[in-house]
Write a protein that holds these residues in place. Structure first.
Motif, mmCIF file in Angstrom:
data_model
loop_
_atom_site.group_PDB
_atom_site.id
_atom_site.type_symbol
_atom_site.label_atom_id
_atom_site.label_comp_id
_atom_site.label_asym_id
_atom_site.label_seq_id
_atom_site.Cartn_x
_atom_site.Cartn_y
_atom_site.Cartn_z
ATOM 1 N N HIS A 1 0.816 -1.208 0.000
ATOM 2 C CA HIS A 1 0.000 0.000 0.000
ATOM 3 C C HIS A 1 0.852 1.262 0.000
ATOM 4 O O HIS A 1 1.882 1.323 0.666
ATOM 5 C CB HIS A 1 -0.940 0.014 1.205
ATOM 6 N N ILE B 1 -3.816 3.014 -1.334
ATOM 7 C CA ILE B 1 -4.123 2.083 -2.408
ATOM 8 C C ILE B 1 -2.936 1.155 -2.624
ATOM 9 O O ILE B 1 -1.783 1.547 -2.403
ATOM 10 C CB ILE B 1 -4.478 2.857 -3.709
ATOM 11 N N ASP B 2 -3.203 -0.060 -3.057
ATOM 12 C CA ASP B 2 -2.135 -0.983 -3.407
ATOM 13 C C ASP B 2 -1.370 -0.410 -4.602
ATOM 14 O O ASP B 2 -1.973 0.041 -5.585
ATOM 15 C CB ASP B 2 -2.717 -2.357 -3.755
ATOM 16 N N ASP C 1 0.405 -1.696 -7.022
ATOM 17 C CA ASP C 1 0.165 -2.322 -8.325
ATOM 18 C C ASP C 1 -1.210 -1.949 -8.882
ATOM 19 O O ASP C 1 -1.367 -1.763 -10.093
ATOM 20 C CB ASP C 1 0.314 -3.835 -8.228
ATOM 21 N N HIS C 2 -2.190 -1.805 -8.004
ATOM 22 C CA HIS C 2 -3.522 -1.392 -8.433
ATOM 23 C C HIS C 2 -3.489 0.059 -8.917
ATOM 24 O O HIS C 2 -4.123 0.410 -9.914
ATOM 25 C CB HIS C 2 -4.516 -1.581 -7.289
ATOM 26 N N GLN D 1 -2.108 0.184 -12.368
ATOM 27 C CA GLN D 1 -3.122 -0.275 -13.329
ATOM 28 C C GLN D 1 -4.187 0.792 -13.560
ATOM 29 O O GLN D 1 -4.526 1.107 -14.705
ATOM 30 C CB GLN D 1 -3.759 -1.559 -12.814
ATOM 31 N N LEU D 2 -4.718 1.353 -12.484
ATOM 32 C CA LEU D 2 -5.797 2.348 -12.614
ATOM 33 C C LEU D 2 -5.346 3.624 -13.317
ATOM 34 O O LEU D 2 -6.092 4.202 -14.105
ATOM 35 C CB LEU D 2 -6.357 2.702 -11.242
#
Length: 81
Positions: free
Chosen positions: A39, A53-54, A56-57, A60-61
């Protein structure tokens, strides 16, 4: 660039600018070291709020360009106490 110009262009308050592109012409760039780091906390658009937020996420986002941008830190024995 003034704070007002930043807010007008991005829709974010200065001090709370986040890695969320608001225009197709903008590219989020993050260092390679962020991948897999768990995070992270970043700006939300408001200087009084943050987003957890993570990593890696987030990549991506935000469709971030992941590239080595941070200067490498090397351990120096002469700096150790």
């Amino acid at each position: 660039v003034s704070a007002e110009q930043v807010t007008e262009a991005l829709g974010f308050e200065v001090g709370g600018i986040g890695p969320f592109p608001v225009h197709e012409a903008l590219q989020v760039v993050v260092d390679t070291q962020i991948r897999g780091s768990g995070h992270v906390v970043c700006g939300s658009g408001l200087k009084t709020r943050s987003v957890e937020i993570d990593a890696d996420h987030l990549i991506q986002l935000s469709k971030a360009l992941v590239t080595p941008i941070a200067k490498a830190v090397t351990e120096r024995s002469d700096l150790l106490l």
